[in-house]
Design a protein around this motif. Structure first.
Motif, PDB file in Angstrom:
ATOM      1  N   LYS A 204       0.811  -1.220   0.000  1.00 44.88           N
ATOM      2  CA  LYS A 204       0.000   0.000   0.000  1.00 44.88           C
ATOM      3  C   LYS A 204       0.842   1.266   0.000  1.00 44.88           C
ATOM      4  CE  LYS A 204      -4.128  -2.029   2.055  1.00 44.88           C
ATOM      5  NZ  LYS A 204      -5.110  -2.006   3.158  1.00 44.88           N
ATOM      6  N   TYR A 210      -2.353   2.098  -5.966  1.00 44.70           N
ATOM      7  CA  TYR A 210      -3.170   3.288  -6.196  1.00 44.70           C
ATOM      8  C   TYR A 210      -3.676   3.385  -7.630  1.00 44.70           C
ATOM      9  CZ  TYR A 210      -1.570   4.506  -1.597  1.00 44.70           C
ATOM     10  OH  TYR A 210      -1.321   4.461  -0.245  1.00 44.70           O
ATOM     11  N   ARG A 231      -4.983   8.364   2.031  1.00 43.29           N
ATOM     12  CA  ARG A 231      -4.465   7.549   0.919  1.00 43.29           C
ATOM     13  C   ARG A 231      -4.562   8.309  -0.407  1.00 43.29           C
ATOM     14  NH1 ARG A 231      -2.764   2.962   2.628  1.00 43.29           N
ATOM     15  NH2 ARG A 231      -3.648   1.975   4.486  1.00 43.29           N
TER      16      ARG A 231
END
Length: 262
Positions: A204, A210, A231
């Motif tokens: 991540k 992403y 995020r």
């Protein structure tokens, strides 16, 4: 430029359909993990992923993949090798802007494929598996734009290597392998979280997550507002980093470009 790109996409619509069909791996993963969940019980943290959740995840993955794909690496590699990039350099628009317009212009055709998939998603699993918080939907739009930018700019980085190397296809193969393994394309990253939390944390932190997994999770409401915003900041940070790297490689490459194939 968008109108010209759309006209090219329509003119070469059979080729475009072939390109779109190459991004249907989530349907294969859907069948595989659906069988696993049906035979062995729910998966993920606390058994959150049952058969309906897996169906929602991979149908959402197909939508995100269609809306964020880019093929600029092939265009750049070919035009640098053949010297036809010279024609772009004569125009009063930066070639990267032209490349981006050509890629974005294909979205209406890709959207034509996404719409029935989205309909199937709503009918098959119901709206209950989608995000209920209204803020997640504008965040989803920002996540999709960020995912497209990371994909396009990462492909552009690989494409600019053609200024220094005879072919960049091997680097693209490496990127594709990492994308398949680390983006959530073949399996939800949450499966890693349940088995090896430190691996999931590392994944991540990388840009691959992403480009696909994060927008899917936002669409399905798997993040709180604070977590989604944090995020999203990481995602756009990667987009800025790849833009800087692409710009640096392009400027270095321009000093070497000789249009030797023109």
């Amino acid at each position: 430029m968008l109108r010209v790109g759309l006209a090219e996409a329509v003119a070469y619509r059979a080729e475009m359909v072939v390109w779109m069909l190459t991004t249907t791996m989530p349907l294969v993963s859907l069948a595989l993990w659906h069988a696993v969940a049906a035979g062995g019980g729910p998966l993920g943290i606390g058994g959150r992923f049952g058969t309906s959740e897996i169906t929602a995840y991979f149908l959402a993955g197909l939508i995100v993949r269609q809306l964020t794909s880019s093929w600029v690496v092939w265009e750049m590699n070919r035009e640098v090798r053949t010297g036809t990039l010279s024609m772009r350099l004569l125009r009063p628009v930066h070639p990267l802007v032209a490349y981006s317009a050509e890629n974005l212009a294909a979205l209406p055709l890709r959207g034509a494929l996404v719409l029935p998939v989205a309909t199937i998603l709503l009918v098959a699993v119901g709206p209950g598996h989608l995000a209920h918080d209204w803020l997640m939907w504008p965040l989803l739009l920002a996540a999709l734009v960020g995912a497209w930018l990371i994909t396009f700019l990462c492909m552009s980085c690989i494409g600019t290597l053609a200024f220094f190397l005879e072919s960049t296809s091997s680097f693209f193969d490496i990127y594709l392998g990492l994308f398949f393994a680390l983006s959530g394309y073949l399996f939800p990253i949450e499966f890693l979280t349940a088995r090896a939390p430190w691996v999931a944390s590392l994944v991540k932190a990388l840009p691959f997550y992403y480009t696909l997994g994060f927008p899917i999770e936002v669409m399905l409401g798997m993040h709180s507002r604070a977590d989604a915003l944090a995020r999203l900041g990481v995602e756009w940070g990667w987009a800025v980093a790849f833009f800087a790297l692409t710009w640096w490689l392009w400027r270095r490459g321009m000093k070497r470009f000789n249009a030797y194939g023109a």
